[in-house]
Design a protein around this motif. Structure first.
Motif, mmCIF file in Angstrom:
data_model
loop_
_atom_site.group_PDB
_atom_site.id
_atom_site.type_symbol
_atom_site.label_atom_id
_atom_site.label_comp_id
_atom_site.label_asym_id
_atom_site.label_seq_id
_atom_site.Cartn_x
_atom_site.Cartn_y
_atom_site.Cartn_z
ATOM 1 N N GLU A 46 8.052 26.452 27.361
ATOM 2 C CA GLU A 46 6.628 26.054 26.874
ATOM 3 C C GLU A 46 6.011 26.592 28.616
ATOM 4 O O GLU A 46 4.706 27.017 27.406
ATOM 5 C CB GLU A 46 6.910 24.107 26.645
ATOM 6 N N GLN A 47 5.931 26.117 28.474
ATOM 7 C CA GLN A 47 4.426 26.789 30.019
ATOM 8 C C GLN A 47 4.648 27.677 30.446
ATOM 9 O O GLN A 47 3.386 28.392 30.913
ATOM 10 C CB GLN A 47 4.720 25.868 31.144
ATOM 11 N N GLU A 48 5.227 28.757 30.017
ATOM 12 C CA GLU A 48 5.328 30.096 30.218
ATOM 13 C C GLU A 48 4.305 30.885 28.688
ATOM 14 O O GLU A 48 4.324 30.353 28.176
ATOM 15 C CB GLU A 48 6.211 30.945 30.276
ATOM 16 N N PRO A 49 3.277 31.758 29.668
ATOM 17 C CA PRO A 49 2.647 32.462 28.996
ATOM 18 C C PRO A 49 3.459 33.216 27.052
ATOM 19 O O PRO A 49 4.428 33.616 28.330
ATOM 20 C CB PRO A 49 1.935 32.892 29.688
ATOM 21 N N ALA A 50 2.730 33.835 26.505
ATOM 22 C CA ALA A 50 4.139 34.041 25.313
ATOM 23 C C ALA A 50 3.573 35.459 26.277
ATOM 24 O O ALA A 50 2.562 36.111 26.297
ATOM 25 C CB ALA A 50 2.691 34.348 24.254
ATOM 26 N N THR A 51 4.362 35.995 26.227
ATOM 27 C CA THR A 51 4.604 37.547 25.850
ATOM 28 C C THR A 51 4.978 38.717 24.952
ATOM 29 O O THR A 51 5.561 37.565 23.888
ATOM 30 C CB THR A 51 5.692 38.497 27.397
ATOM 31 N N ALA A 52 4.299 39.814 24.912
ATOM 32 C CA ALA A 52 5.033 40.822 23.844
ATOM 33 C C ALA A 52 6.237 41.505 24.105
ATOM 34 O O ALA A 52 5.652 42.736 24.355
ATOM 35 C CB ALA A 52 3.973 41.680 23.625
ATOM 36 N N MET A 53 7.063 41.070 24.102
ATOM 37 C CA MET A 53 8.745 41.039 24.127
ATOM 38 C C MET A 53 9.189 42.152 23.876
ATOM 39 O O MET A 53 9.127 41.479 22.254
ATOM 40 C CB MET A 53 9.565 39.851 25.101
ATOM 41 N N MET A 105 13.147 30.905 40.299
ATOM 42 C CA MET A 105 12.293 31.416 41.513
ATOM 43 C C MET A 105 11.811 32.802 41.303
ATOM 44 O O MET A 105 10.531 33.032 41.929
ATOM 45 C CB MET A 105 13.151 31.433 42.820
ATOM 46 N N GLN A 106 13.194 34.444 40.214
ATOM 47 C CA GLN A 106 12.065 35.383 41.325
ATOM 48 C C GLN A 106 10.966 35.454 39.586
ATOM 49 O O GLN A 106 10.376 36.188 39.255
ATOM 50 C CB GLN A 106 13.931 36.138 39.944
ATOM 51 N N SER A 107 11.626 34.687 38.279
ATOM 52 C CA SER A 107 10.500 34.298 37.032
ATOM 53 C C SER A 107 9.402 34.409 37.705
ATOM 54 O O SER A 107 8.074 34.490 36.790
ATOM 55 C CB SER A 107 10.836 33.590 36.235
ATOM 56 N N TRP A 108 8.912 33.209 38.621
ATOM 57 C CA TRP A 108 7.906 32.076 38.685
ATOM 58 C C TRP A 108 7.705 32.789 40.035
ATOM 59 O O TRP A 108 5.938 33.020 39.928
ATOM 60 C CB TRP A 108 7.951 30.920 38.642
ATOM 61 N N HIS A 109 7.967 32.971 40.789
ATOM 62 C CA HIS A 109 7.490 33.886 42.137
ATOM 63 C C HIS A 109 7.428 35.226 42.519
ATOM 64 O O HIS A 109 6.514 35.748 42.988
ATOM 65 C CB HIS A 109 7.896 32.962 43.084
ATOM 66 N N LYS A 110 7.980 35.708 41.237
ATOM 67 C CA LYS A 110 8.046 37.025 40.966
ATOM 68 C C LYS A 110 9.135 37.437 42.993
ATOM 69 O O LYS A 110 8.952 38.562 43.153
ATOM 70 C CB LYS A 110 6.837 37.918 41.017
ATOM 71 N N ASP A 111 9.601 36.731 43.133
ATOM 72 C CA ASP A 111 10.488 37.119 44.242
ATOM 73 C C ASP A 111 11.517 38.019 43.972
ATOM 74 O O ASP A 111 12.420 38.210 42.508
ATOM 75 C CB ASP A 111 11.338 35.494 44.917
ATOM 76 N N THR A 112 11.828 39.462 44.125
ATOM 77 C CA THR A 112 13.043 40.152 43.824
ATOM 78 C C THR A 112 14.979 39.850 43.663
ATOM 79 O O THR A 112 15.100 39.518 45.063
ATOM 80 C CB THR A 112 12.989 41.459 45.412
ATOM 81 N N PRO A 113 15.002 39.388 43.028
ATOM 82 C CA PRO A 113 17.027 39.295 43.231
ATOM 83 C C PRO A 113 17.842 40.225 43.722
ATOM 84 O O PRO A 113 18.357 39.240 44.557
ATOM 85 C CB PRO A 113 17.623 39.663 41.526
ATOM 86 N N ALA A 114 17.386 41.237 44.271
ATOM 87 C CA ALA A 114 17.993 41.297 45.568
ATOM 88 C C ALA A 114 18.726 40.582 47.204
ATOM 89 O O ALA A 114 19.627 40.269 47.471
ATOM 90 C CB ALA A 114 18.636 42.764 45.353
ATOM 91 N N ASP A 115 16.761 40.440 47.152
ATOM 92 C CA ASP A 115 17.111 39.076 48.538
ATOM 93 C C ASP A 115 17.278 37.692 48.349
ATOM 94 O O ASP A 115 18.002 37.374 49.233
ATOM 95 C CB ASP A 115 15.463 38.849 48.738
ATOM 96 N N LEU A 116 17.837 36.994 47.136
ATOM 97 C CA LEU A 116 17.576 35.540 47.028
ATOM 98 C C LEU A 116 18.965 36.322 46.173
ATOM 99 O O LEU A 116 20.092 34.937 46.785
ATOM 100 C CB LEU A 116 17.407 35.575 45.558
ATOM 101 N N LEU A 117 19.658 37.219 46.114
ATOM 102 C CA LEU A 117 21.290 37.267 45.872
ATOM 103 C C LEU A 117 22.182 37.503 47.148
ATOM 104 O O LEU A 117 23.170 36.516 47.699
ATOM 105 C CB LEU A 117 21.767 37.923 44.489
ATOM 106 N N THR A 118 21.111 38.460 48.128
ATOM 107 C CA THR A 118 22.216 38.358 49.741
ATOM 108 C C THR A 118 21.734 37.192 50.069
ATOM 109 O O THR A 118 22.960 36.994 51.137
ATOM 110 C CB THR A 118 21.305 39.724 50.180
#
Length: 268
Positions: A39-46, A195-208
């Motif tokens: 709910e706290q995420e801003p609405a997007t025009a996906m 973390m990827q969504s909120w902080h814009k962390d790249t998934p490759a680093d997180l998954l590695t």
């Protein structure tokens, strides 16, 4: 015009909850499926399409799970309040509460569907990360986007589903149970998606980092996406027994909330 495509045979993931499994098995994933979020995420025009990805599939599963759990606890707050009190008063013992049966039938646990594309498919950008005209960057850097097929995703494209380690009351009554630790590790994957969504962390680093520490990048449990696989899943004691299904809903919810707070992410 968006002309970026994922080739037939590509593997993508989709996050949802267990109450969606049989409807998806029967009808596939509809093109107009609502994008899971908080709910706290801003609405997007996906752009329209089915949201697929890698780590962001775990974000979707987490959002669907947390929203569903919150709604369930609000709907049945008195009964579930008694359930929580019973758990706290007699740690490791299953409460005897027949009224939990109806509630548990509505309780969904997080799952990830692994999809093999049956044809070349246009992918729209995930505008949470990049502008709408950068679909290729959206996939190659963020591993996230909206799959735009004519009729959604047919069930025949779904090959496997992953789910967290499920516990019983003996597990939670034992100090440092390896099964409890495994479920917490599974919850950490969903927090990686947050973390990827909120902080814009790249998934490759997180998954590695996750692969290096735990030797995998998926939930610890899985079945083939077949009628037999679904029956095996729903016949697990943790799914069949109402009090045990609700126990797992609560332990996963608590783990996700605690791990998210460590990353300065508030679930509300």
């Amino acid at each position: 015009m968006n002309n970026f495509k994922l080739a037939a045979g590509s593997r993508v993931k989709y996050g949802c909850i267990s109450t969606s499994l049989y409807p998806i098995f029967r009808h596939g994933i509809a093109l107009e499926t609502v994008r899971h979020g908080f709910e706290q995420e801003p609405a997007t025009a996906m752009q329209p399409g089915v949201m697929v990805g890698e780590l962001m599939a775990y974000f979707s599963a987490c959002a669907a799970f947390c929203n569903g759990t919150s709604a369930l606890h609000h709907k049945y707050q008195d009964i579930l309040g008694k359930f929580v009190s019973a758990l706290q008063d007699k740690h490791g013992e299953k409460p005897v509460m027949p009224e939990l049966e109806v509630i548990a039938s509505e309780a969904g646990l997080p799952v990830i569907l692994e999809i093999e594309l049956g044809e070349d498919c246009v992918l729209a950008a995930d505008d949470n990360f990049v502008p709408a005209d950068q679909a290729e960057k959206s996939w190659k850097l963020w591993r996230s986007g909206a799959l735009q097929t004519e009729n959604g995703i047919p069930a025949s494209w779904i090959k496997k589903f992953y789910f967290p380690r499920l516990l019983d009351y003996r597990d939670v009554g034992t100090s440092r149970s390896p099964r409890v630790l495994e479920q917490t590790t599974d919850s950490a994957l969903m927090v990686g998606g947050l973390m990827q969504s909120w902080h814009k962390d790249t998934p490759a680093d997180l998954l590695t980092a996750f692969q290096k520490q735990y030797g995998r990048i998926n939930f610890s449990q899985s079945h083939e996406f077949t009628e037999t696989g679904l029956e095996r899943f729903f016949n697990l004691n943790a799914m069949l027994d109402p009090a045990t299904r609700l126990l797992n809903q609560m332990t996963i919810w608590q783990d996700v909330d605690a791990l998210a707070k460590k990353q300065q992410i508030t679930l509300g």
